[in-house]
Design an enzyme around this catalytic site. Structure first.
Site, mmCIF file in Angstrom:
data_model
loop_
_atom_site.group_PDB
_atom_site.id
_atom_site.type_symbol
_atom_site.label_atom_id
_atom_site.label_comp_id
_atom_site.label_asym_id
_atom_site.label_seq_id
_atom_site.Cartn_x
_atom_site.Cartn_y
_atom_site.Cartn_z
ATOM 1 C CE LYS A 54 8.963 6.385 -98.212
ATOM 2 N NZ LYS A 54 9.398 7.573 -97.316
ATOM 3 C CD GLN A 98 12.198 8.045 -94.998
ATOM 4 O OE1 GLN A 98 11.943 7.844 -96.137
ATOM 5 N NE2 GLN A 98 11.248 8.501 -94.067
ATOM 6 C CG ASP A 121 9.162 13.097 -100.061
ATOM 7 O OD1 ASP A 121 8.276 12.478 -100.081
ATOM 8 O OD2 ASP A 121 10.246 12.957 -99.421
#
Ligand code: NAD
Length: 293
Positions: A54, A98, A121
């Protein structure tokens, strides 16, 4: 049956990135640089790889990034405090923690602390609601959004089609179903899960199958109607002594048997996988646009 269309996620992801490069250049002309903060708690090797990719994607596109690698013993309070700091940091437009964090961290409670406008997200309840409400200002989880982009890129009709989504997670299955049933896509959607009866028979009624189960090659030709479209979200490691790493990656779909029957299919790797990071970058640029307008 003629050979199926092999949906090339790498190519579609690349074209999304090219679009973003232009958009980022336009923002930079106004003195604005999109910024993403990626937070990893612990040392899970797969998570380290994901976080690394990422950050690398940010660098390639000219997105400012911060990588926070916190020790496993980080407390919930410390993590939340960092999130509050990132919420207040004007250089940061997107924040992601994460998954999965270590067991002592309550992931849902942590997500509640992310400013929904920076929740790239799409896991915050406000964004879940916006997806259901079809409010386009909200953020949609990257993987199902990537699946929709693949359908669009290959001109695969969804309106009036029966889509069976296998899996009901908040990360893939449920948002995928919401996207497919939305007024933009107009599919008729069935969500299947671990308690669904006679899954092969149900899937044989599908024009579109999205497999997001986490079970290696579970979806065999027996699940697939001739001419169906099959999107394989699964990423599973299975032991393979012939590979240098001792494993290989397979999806939730038995590619070799299913490709004989379907009209289009995503391979693993190279199908849905590359789309996730591309859409994360797109969500970061979108967050930046919305926060700076
Ligand atoms: P999850 O474990 O949260 O959810 C799996 C779902 O599958 C559950 O809802 C469960 O009810 C259902 N299920 C389990 N066994 C079943 C069975 N026998 N029959 C029918 N349904 C069954 O998983 P997830 O996070 O949604 O991920 C699913 C898969 O997608 C995994 O392989 C994961 O690695 C992969 N994934 C890939 C990406 C990507 O970037 N391509 C992103 C997220 C997840």
């Amino acid at each position: 049956m003629s050979s199926p269309v092999i949906i090339n996620g790498k190519e579609v992801a690349q074209s999304i990135r090219e679009g973003l490069v232009k958009e980022i250049a336009a923002l930079k002309e106004q003195g604005i640089t999109p910024g993403l903060a990626v937070v990893l708690v612990g040392t899970d090797p797969a998570s380290q790889v994901y976080v690394g990719s990422k950050v690398k994607a940010c660098e390639e596109l000219g997105i400012y990034s911060q990588k926070w690698e916190l020790p496993t013993e980080t407390t919930q309070e410390e993590l939340v405090e960092l999130i509050h700091r990132l919420n207040a940091d004007v250089r940061i437009h997107g924040i992601l923690v994460q998954s999965p964090p270590p067991k002592h961290i309550d992931e849902e409670a942590v997500i509640l602390n992310i400013d929904p406008r920076k929740d790239v997200d799409g896991f915050h309840p406000i964004n879940v609601a916006k997806l259901v409400l079809e409010d386009e200002e909200g953020f949609v989880p990257c993987t199902p959004q990537g699946c929709m982009e693949l359908l669009k890129a290959y001109n695969i009709e969804t309106a009036g089609k029966h889509a069976v989504v296998i899996g009901r997670s908040m990360i893939v299955g449920k948002p995928m179903a919401n996207l497919l049933v939305s007024k933009k896509a107009n599919a008729t959607v069935t969500i299947a899960h671990s308690r669904t009866k006679d899954l092969p028979a149900l899937c044989r009624t599908a024009d579109i199958i999205v497999a997001a189960v986490g079970r290696p090659e579970m979806v065999t030709a027996d699940y697939v109607k001739e001419g169906a479209v099959v999107l394989d979200v699964g990423i599973n490691r299975i032991p393979d002594e012939t590979r240098p790493r001792g494993y290989r990656i397979v999806g939730d779909v038995n590619y070799e048997s299913v490709k004989e029957k379907c009209a289009a299919i995503t391979p693993v790797p190279g199908g849905v996988g590359p789309m996730t990071i591309a859409l994360l970058m797109a969500n970061t640029v979108k967050a930046c646009r919305q926060l700076t307008r």
